[in-house]
Design a protein around this motif. Structure first.
Motif, PDB file in Angstrom:
ATOM      1  N   HIS A 154       0.935  -1.243  -0.068  1.00 29.88           N
ATOM      2  CA  HIS A 154       0.099   0.090  -0.013  1.00 29.88           C
ATOM      3  C   HIS A 154       0.829   1.344  -0.094  1.00 29.88           C
ATOM      4  O   HIS A 154       0.688   2.212  -0.745  1.00 29.88           O
ATOM      5  CB  HIS A 154      -0.820   0.137   1.445  1.00 29.88           C
ATOM      6  CG  HIS A 154      -2.220  -0.842   0.907  1.00 29.88           C
ATOM      7  ND1 HIS A 154      -2.380  -2.043   1.294  1.00 29.88           N
ATOM      8  CD2 HIS A 154      -3.482  -0.401   0.413  1.00 29.88           C
ATOM      9  CE1 HIS A 154      -3.495  -2.648   0.704  1.00 29.88           C
ATOM     10  NE2 HIS A 154      -4.096  -1.562   0.621  1.00 29.88           N
ATOM     11  N   ILE A 155       1.797   1.115   0.827  1.00 30.44           N
ATOM     12  CA  ILE A 155       2.931   2.550   0.815  1.00 30.44           C
ATOM     13  C   ILE A 155       3.429   2.536  -0.603  1.00 30.44           C
ATOM     14  O   ILE A 155       4.156   3.707  -0.807  1.00 30.44           O
ATOM     15  CB  ILE A 155       3.605   2.672   2.149  1.00 30.44           C
ATOM     16  CG1 ILE A 155       4.224   1.449   2.138  1.00 30.44           C
ATOM     17  CG2 ILE A 155       2.794   2.809   3.227  1.00 30.44           C
ATOM     18  CD1 ILE A 155       5.441   1.525   3.408  1.00 30.44           C
ATOM     19  N   ASP A 156       3.890   1.530  -1.297  1.00 31.25           N
ATOM     20  CA  ASP A 156       4.616   1.483  -2.498  1.00 31.25           C
ATOM     21  C   ASP A 156       4.283   0.527  -3.236  1.00 31.25           C
ATOM     22  O   ASP A 156       4.928  -0.533  -3.513  1.00 31.25           O
ATOM     23  CB  ASP A 156       6.234   0.928  -2.118  1.00 31.25           C
ATOM     24  CG  ASP A 156       7.005   1.391  -3.034  1.00 31.25           C
ATOM     25  OD1 ASP A 156       6.893   2.092  -4.101  1.00 31.25           O
ATOM     26  OD2 ASP A 156       8.291   0.522  -3.009  1.00 31.25           O
ATOM     27  N   PRO A 157       3.063   0.644  -4.337  1.00 33.41           N
ATOM     28  CA  PRO A 157       2.437  -0.212  -4.818  1.00 33.41           C
ATOM     29  C   PRO A 157       3.249  -0.658  -6.082  1.00 33.41           C
ATOM     30  O   PRO A 157       3.089  -1.992  -6.541  1.00 33.41           O
ATOM     31  CB  PRO A 157       1.066   0.533  -5.290  1.00 33.41           C
ATOM     32  CG  PRO A 157       0.919   1.528  -4.315  1.00 33.41           C
ATOM     33  CD  PRO A 157       2.240   1.993  -4.071  1.00 33.41           C
ATOM     34  N   ALA A 158       4.229   0.332  -6.367  1.00 34.92           N
ATOM     35  CA  ALA A 158       4.925  -0.209  -7.895  1.00 34.92           C
ATOM     36  C   ALA A 158       6.292  -0.918  -7.289  1.00 34.92           C
ATOM     37  O   ALA A 158       7.077  -1.253  -8.297  1.00 34.92           O
ATOM     38  CB  ALA A 158       5.339   0.951  -8.501  1.00 34.92           C
ATOM     39  N   ASP A 191      10.221   2.028  -4.546  1.00 36.45           N
ATOM     40  CA  ASP A 191      11.091   2.870  -3.480  1.00 36.45           C
ATOM     41  C   ASP A 191      12.108   1.932  -2.977  1.00 36.45           C
ATOM     42  O   ASP A 191      12.003   0.906  -2.462  1.00 36.45           O
ATOM     43  CB  ASP A 191      10.088   3.116  -2.376  1.00 36.45           C
ATOM     44  CG  ASP A 191      10.669   3.932  -1.339  1.00 36.45           C
ATOM     45  OD1 ASP A 191      11.767   4.217  -1.353  1.00 36.45           O
ATOM     46  OD2 ASP A 191       9.909   4.889  -0.481  1.00 36.45           O
ATOM     47  N   LYS A 192      13.350   2.444  -3.377  1.00 36.35           N
ATOM     48  CA  LYS A 192      14.572   1.614  -2.889  1.00 36.35           C
ATOM     49  C   LYS A 192      14.953   1.527  -1.452  1.00 36.35           C
ATOM     50  O   LYS A 192      15.399   0.860  -1.167  1.00 36.35           O
ATOM     51  CB  LYS A 192      15.981   2.273  -3.653  1.00 36.35           C
ATOM     52  CG  LYS A 192      15.597   2.227  -5.215  1.00 36.35           C
ATOM     53  CD  LYS A 192      15.818   0.689  -5.776  1.00 36.35           C
ATOM     54  CE  LYS A 192      15.843   0.677  -7.247  1.00 36.35           C
ATOM     55  NZ  LYS A 192      15.452  -0.502  -7.783  1.00 36.35           N
ATOM     56  N   GLN A 193      14.320   2.526  -0.833  1.00 38.63           N
ATOM     57  CA  GLN A 193      14.438   2.551   0.459  1.00 38.63           C
ATOM     58  C   GLN A 193      13.606   1.558   1.322  1.00 38.63           C
ATOM     59  O   GLN A 193      14.025   1.155   2.306  1.00 38.63           O
ATOM     60  CB  GLN A 193      14.238   3.669   1.294  1.00 38.63           C
ATOM     61  CG  GLN A 193      14.788   5.169   0.835  1.00 38.63           C
ATOM     62  CD  GLN A 193      14.299   6.421   1.384  1.00 38.63           C
ATOM     63  OE1 GLN A 193      13.709   6.581   2.498  1.00 38.63           O
ATOM     64  NE2 GLN A 193      14.409   7.402   0.876  1.00 38.63           N
ATOM     65  N   LEU A 194      12.986   0.905   0.604  1.00 43.69           N
ATOM     66  CA  LEU A 194      11.909  -0.274   1.187  1.00 43.69           C
ATOM     67  C   LEU A 194      12.437  -1.695   0.526  1.00 43.69           C
ATOM     68  O   LEU A 194      11.994  -2.552   1.027  1.00 43.69           O
ATOM     69  CB  LEU A 194      10.558  -0.060   0.779  1.00 43.69           C
ATOM     70  CG  LEU A 194       9.940   1.490   1.542  1.00 43.69           C
ATOM     71  CD1 LEU A 194       8.608   1.343   0.899  1.00 43.69           C
ATOM     72  CD2 LEU A 194      10.125   1.332   3.024  1.00 43.69           C
ATOM     73  N   ASP A 195      13.498  -1.620  -0.246  1.00 41.32           N
ATOM     74  CA  ASP A 195      13.704  -2.838  -0.826  1.00 41.32           C
ATOM     75  C   ASP A 195      14.345  -3.978   0.202  1.00 41.32           C
ATOM     76  O   ASP A 195      13.994  -4.974   0.061  1.00 41.32           O
ATOM     77  CB  ASP A 195      15.093  -2.677  -1.899  1.00 41.32           C
ATOM     78  CG  ASP A 195      14.711  -2.117  -3.170  1.00 41.32           C
ATOM     79  OD1 ASP A 195      13.526  -1.895  -3.375  1.00 41.32           O
ATOM     80  OD2 ASP A 195      15.611  -1.683  -3.769  1.00 41.32           O
ATOM     81  N   GLU A 196      15.221  -3.622   1.216  1.00 42.92           N
ATOM     82  CA  GLU A 196      15.646  -4.306   2.209  1.00 42.92           C
ATOM     83  C   GLU A 196      14.355  -4.878   3.110  1.00 42.92           C
ATOM     84  O   GLU A 196      14.645  -6.137   3.392  1.00 42.92           O
ATOM     85  CB  GLU A 196      16.768  -3.948   3.104  1.00 42.92           C
ATOM     86  CG  GLU A 196      18.100  -3.830   2.211  1.00 42.92           C
ATOM     87  CD  GLU A 196      18.604  -5.002   2.019  1.00 42.92           C
ATOM     88  OE1 GLU A 196      19.203  -5.791   2.723  1.00 42.92           O
ATOM     89  OE2 GLU A 196      18.650  -5.525   0.658  1.00 42.92           O
ATOM     90  N   ALA A 197      13.649  -4.078   3.326  1.00 42.01           N
ATOM     91  CA  ALA A 197      12.483  -4.482   4.138  1.00 42.01           C
ATOM     92  C   ALA A 197      11.466  -5.515   3.369  1.00 42.01           C
ATOM     93  O   ALA A 197      11.085  -6.589   4.005  1.00 42.01           O
ATOM     94  CB  ALA A 197      11.556  -3.222   4.495  1.00 42.01           C
ATOM     95  N   LEU A 229       5.359   4.188   6.535  1.00 40.10           N
ATOM     96  CA  LEU A 229       3.788   3.736   6.804  1.00 40.10           C
ATOM     97  C   LEU A 229       3.003   4.889   7.741  1.00 40.10           C
ATOM     98  O   LEU A 229       1.781   5.207   7.596  1.00 40.10           O
ATOM     99  CB  LEU A 229       3.907   2.603   7.522  1.00 40.10           C
ATOM    100  CG  LEU A 229       2.551   1.964   8.093  1.00 40.10           C
ATOM    101  CD1 LEU A 229       1.578   1.620   6.908  1.00 40.10           C
ATOM    102  CD2 LEU A 229       2.788   0.524   8.773  1.00 40.10           C
ATOM    103  N   ASP A 230       3.754   5.565   8.764  1.00 41.36           N
ATOM    104  CA  ASP A 230       3.278   6.847   9.548  1.00 41.36           C
ATOM    105  C   ASP A 230       2.744   7.705   8.729  1.00 41.36           C
ATOM    106  O   ASP A 230       1.711   8.580   8.599  1.00 41.36           O
ATOM    107  CB  ASP A 230       4.494   6.954  10.492  1.00 41.36           C
ATOM    108  CG  ASP A 230       3.561   8.000  11.171  1.00 41.36           C
ATOM    109  OD1 ASP A 230       2.601   7.702  12.189  1.00 41.36           O
ATOM    110  OD2 ASP A 230       4.195   9.552  11.335  1.00 41.36           O
ATOM    111  N   GLN A 231       3.566   8.032   7.410  1.00 40.86           N
ATOM    112  CA  GLN A 231       3.194   9.031   6.580  1.00 40.86           C
ATOM    113  C   GLN A 231       1.990   8.906   5.833  1.00 40.86           C
ATOM    114  O   GLN A 231       0.905   9.768   5.442  1.00 40.86           O
ATOM    115  CB  GLN A 231       4.371   9.625   5.589  1.00 40.86           C
ATOM    116  CG  GLN A 231       3.913  10.515   4.494  1.00 40.86           C
ATOM    117  CD  GLN A 231       5.469  10.860   3.614  1.00 40.86           C
ATOM    118  OE1 GLN A 231       6.514  10.170   3.997  1.00 40.86           O
ATOM    119  NE2 GLN A 231       5.267  11.619   2.584  1.00 40.86           N
TER     120      GLN A 231
END
Length: 447
Positions: free
Chosen positions: A380-384, A387-393, A438-440
């Protein structure tokens, strides 16, 4: 003596190893004897070999004895490689677990380049020089303290960037927006920051330089605040390594932020040397502490423990008071002092935050497992998945690696699991961007 490559499985440990009080005729006994003296050293050696490889400047020495290839110099390295290849050889359950985790996370060398000696007697001279000190100049002459400091100043750019991050995090500990940008830069743009700070013109324009283990500041921190805030804001948003690759690009960037830079008229009469772990500042590099210009005192309670606490720079503004309180309580835990509690709280903070988000947003499907709740939140926060900042998560939460969600569960449900400080800090850094984004998202999509 010739050099040859040998498979680790073909090499035998030396049962006559001088490190041991008694002969150690089996691999298990040899490893146990090494661990008995200092188990943490062997674990640290394993981590270093996994990350950096075997030291090419110090080759093991082997001899052929009784049909075996025996390592007579380099037994710690060989024992470490054997333990990484087969952790069951380690009797100590805590070190066995560490070896298993390291082996799963890295590609471990399966061969060693060795020097082949004709006999132990032929190798004795070189082994003696390796282990008995200077030998009036024939052996290894250790560096003086000054020489060690001089070498330390040549640390790699990433280490310097981390030192800069530590320092500015202390200087501006109440600037929450800056701390959030710093957390983002640390996890996603650290190499870009390192490239910028490797340029002396950039450092001079910002008003600092590196000295010994600290920072040499040309201005008071409050004068440098605007430039530091601008630097990390740009790095956290749009400034990538492609924008600062060349010297000309770095010069252009400094010109673009000139309104934020400290003015020469505000420069201190003498630079001030500061250290991230020491709040006292000396004037210049060599003046005594008593001659230092005074700085505002900072109590231990108000000094941030950057990178020593769980989710240190995460601030949740759009969650329930209870979720925010759980996070704030977790941030009080010093990882090194309480690794078990810190590991449990990482899982708790992630779980309660994504669970609240799912319930508030109505994400009802596939919510039975934590992995699924994290996956739904990420989609939901990065549908596509852009976002490289979320790659590791994404990678850690959806796969079964050493730091997967299964590992988070084990911190709570498996009594024999010993969380490693490195793993805890890694998990905290990996999930920091997810929690903040997610908070944002919750703030932008109120229900």
């Amino acid at each position: 003596m010739e050099q040859r490559d040998f498979s680790v499985t073909d090499l035998s440990l030396d049962y006559q190893n001088p490190r041991h009080d008694m002969p150690t005729p089996t691999t298990r006994e040899a490893i146990a004897a090494l661990l008995q003296k200092d188990p943490e050293k062997l674990a640290r050696l394993a981590q270093d070999i996994a990350e950096q490889g075997l030291n090419p400047t110090e080759l093991p020495i082997v001899v052929h004895e009784e049909g075996k290839i025996v390592v007579i110099e380099g037994n710690r390295r060989l024992a470490t490689l054997k333990a990484l290849a087969d952790p069951s050889l380690v009797d100590d359950p805590r070190i066995r677990q560490q070896m298993g985790i390291i082996a799963r996370r890295h590609s471990i060398p399966r061969a060693m380049r060795c020097v082949v000696a004709e006999s132990r007697e032929k190798a004795n001279h070189w082994i003696t020089l390796r282990h008995t000190g200077e030998a009036e100049g024939v052996g290894v002459v250790p560096w003086t303290s000054e020489q060690k400091i001089r070498f330390a100043q040549k640390e790699n750019p990433t280490a310097r960037a981390l030192r800069f991050i530590e320092q500015v995090s202390e200087w501006y500990s109440t600037d929450n927006d800056l701390l959030q940008d710093i957390a983002t830069v640390r996890t996603t743009r650290l190499t870009t920051l390192a490239r910028l700070l490797s340029d002396p013109k950039v450092r001079n324009s910002l008003g600092f330089d590196f000295r010994n283990s600290g920072i040499l500041a040309d201005y008071d921190p409050e004068i440098m605040h605007s430039s530091v805030r601008k630097l990390f804001s740009d790095l956290a948003t749009h400034l990538s390594v492609t924008h600062v690759k060349s010297k000309e690009q770095r010069t252009d960037y400094i010109g673009a932020i000139k309104d934020h830079l400290p003015q020469p008229s505000e420069r201190l009469p003498q630079p001030r040397h500061t250290s991230p772990k020491n709040q006292n500042s000396n004037r210049g590099d060599v003046q005594d502490q008593k001659e230092a210009a005074p700085r505002p005192s900072t109590s231990p309670a108000s000094t941030p423990q950057k990178d020593k606490r769980v989710f240190q720079n995460v601030i949740l503004r759009n969650v329930s008071p209870r979720t925010a309180k759980v996070l704030n309580e977790a941030k009080k835990i010093v990882i090194e002092d309480s690794p078990n509690v810190a590991a449990i709280m990482i899982r708790a903070v992630i779980d309660i935050t994504v669970t609240e988000a799912a319930e508030r947003q109505g994400w009802r499907r596939r919510q039975d497992k934590l992995r699924e709740r994290i996956g739904v939140a990420l989609r939901h926060i990065d549908p596509a998945d852009a976002d490289k900042q979320l790659d590791e998560a994404r990678r850690m939460s959806q796969n079964d690696g050493a730091l997967s969600v299964k590992n988070l569960h084990s911190f709570i449900h498996q009594w024999d699991v010993q969380p490693m400080i490195l793993d805890i800090t890694t998990l905290s850094a990996v999930y920091t961007p997810m929690l903040m984004k997610l908070d944002q998202y919750l703030g932008e999509n109120p229900k």
